[in-house]
Design an enzyme around this catalytic site. Structure first.
Site, mmCIF file in Angstrom:
data_model
loop_
_atom_site.group_PDB
_atom_site.id
_atom_site.type_symbol
_atom_site.label_atom_id
_atom_site.label_comp_id
_atom_site.label_asym_id
_atom_site.label_seq_id
_atom_site.Cartn_x
_atom_site.Cartn_y
_atom_site.Cartn_z
ATOM 1 N N ILE A 1 6.757 5.751 0.884
ATOM 2 C CA ILE A 1 6.578 5.422 -0.367
ATOM 3 C C ILE A 1 5.053 4.812 -0.206
ATOM 4 O O ILE A 1 4.581 4.379 0.841
ATOM 5 C CB ILE A 1 7.422 4.217 -1.089
ATOM 6 C CG1 ILE A 1 7.687 3.147 0.158
ATOM 7 C CG2 ILE A 1 8.565 4.905 -1.253
ATOM 8 C CD1 ILE A 1 8.721 2.322 -0.472
ATOM 9 N N ASP A 2 4.203 4.510 -1.305
ATOM 10 C CA ASP A 2 2.825 3.857 -1.194
ATOM 11 C C ASP A 2 2.762 2.854 -0.717
ATOM 12 O O ASP A 2 3.853 1.918 -0.655
ATOM 13 C CB ASP A 2 2.320 4.085 -2.701
ATOM 14 C CG ASP A 2 2.192 5.613 -3.277
ATOM 15 O OD1 ASP A 2 2.130 6.407 -2.393
ATOM 16 O OD2 ASP A 2 1.891 5.684 -4.365
ATOM 17 N N LEU A 3 1.549 2.384 -0.168
ATOM 18 C CA LEU A 3 1.165 1.173 0.126
ATOM 19 C C LEU A 3 1.675 -0.270 -0.889
ATOM 20 O O LEU A 3 2.293 -1.036 -0.324
ATOM 21 C CB LEU A 3 -0.395 0.910 0.379
ATOM 22 C CG LEU A 3 -0.879 -0.393 0.584
ATOM 23 C CD1 LEU A 3 -0.527 -0.932 2.197
ATOM 24 C CD2 LEU A 3 -2.509 -0.450 0.576
#
Length: 295
Positions: A131-133
């Protein structure tokens, strides 16, 4: 030496061990490695992978591994754990893994390495998805190569259900709906995606359901991905004029929250060895919760 121990289910009765391994989408080279290792046991007896399985047999695959990432100073927040699965809560602001395995960084994988060390789990660290930062919430890890192979296939085939919670700008007219719009890379801005009808675009399908809609500035929305494209939720919500709060890349603003307000809150799938349904949820993080409560 470590081992995977599996009680054979009825659906595998009559298969050879090799056929069983293939049913987990294990690659040919790994299967041959297992054959040549001479470390396959059936009901505590050493066997060949050409031997057949019967219901309720106990299959053991013995192996040697090590923790292959450097530990962090912080231990992973584990939501669920069993003999082969680890579900971890990723906080916003850290990435999934370092660029190199021997880097001493505070990534989610490094935190899992710390957890492994503390719990004497001497195995490679395997994450099934990312999942994104700025996105918080559930990330699925596997403790062994066999469960990883199957769950990786299920993830790629969109057979693992993942739900998200997002704070979206503007009040929704409809309480639920579907966004079906293909995506492609934005040619003008690096690491940005857009809805596109170009031949290179990929199909993308998102369903949404409004959970709380009393705030004119934002709504709490549950989202289910039928496909798993990069930035899919962010692009789709922006496309229908409900960009995520904090998501300046796609037209949102940081008035209510300083990061992209997206949280991976639910995952469900069938256990690779027992076939039992595993469903785990992760509470909304403090920063998103405060926006709702301060309405």
């Amino acid at each position: 030496m470590d081992k995977i121990s599996i009680k054979i289910l009825d659906k595998y009765d009559g298969l050879t061990i090799k056929e069983f391994l293939k049913s987990f989408y294990l690659g040919r080279s790994k299967i041959e490695e297992i054959r040549n290792s001479n470390n396959v046991y059936l009901n505590q007896n050493k066997v060949s992978i050409d031997d057949k399985l019967k219901k309720d047999d106990i299959l053991e695959l013995r192996f040697v591994e090590k923790i292959d990432f450097k530990p962090s100073n912080i231990e992973a927040d584990v939501l669920y754990e069993d003999e082969c699965i680890l579900l971890v809560n990723k906080p916003s602001g850290i990435i999934i893994h370092p660029e190199y395995k021997d880097e001493e960084k505070d990534t989610l994988v490094n935190r899992v390495a710390t957890y492994y060390y503390h719990h004497k789990i001497f195995r490679n660290i395997r994450y099934v998805h990312r999942i994104d930062l700025e996105t918080s919430g559930i990330v699925l890890f596997c403790k062994d190569f066999l469960s990883f192979s199957l769950l990786n296939h299920l993830m790629e085939s969109h057979l693992i259900e993942r739900k998200y919670l997002a704070l979206c700008q503007n009040k929704f007219k409809n309480k639920e709906g579907v966004v079906e719009a293909p995506l492609s890379k934005d040619r003008h801005i690096n690491n940005k995606y857009r809805v596109s009808s170009s031949p290179s675009s990929q199909k993308a399908y998102t369903t949404y359901k409004v959970i709380e809609n009393k705030n004119k500035k934002c709504s709490l929305v549950e989202l289910l991905l039928k496909t798993g494209r990069t930035h899919q939720i962010r692009v789709h919500m922006s496309y229908i004029n409900h960009p995520l709060c904090g998501d300046e890349l796609y037209g949102g603003n940081k008035k209510l929250i300083s990061r992209v307000a997206l949280h991976s809150y639910s995952i469900s799938f069938f256990h690779p060895y027992t076939n039992e349904l595993i469903k785990v949820t992760c509470p909304l993080p403090k920063d998103m919760k405060e926006v709702i409560e301060n309405d």
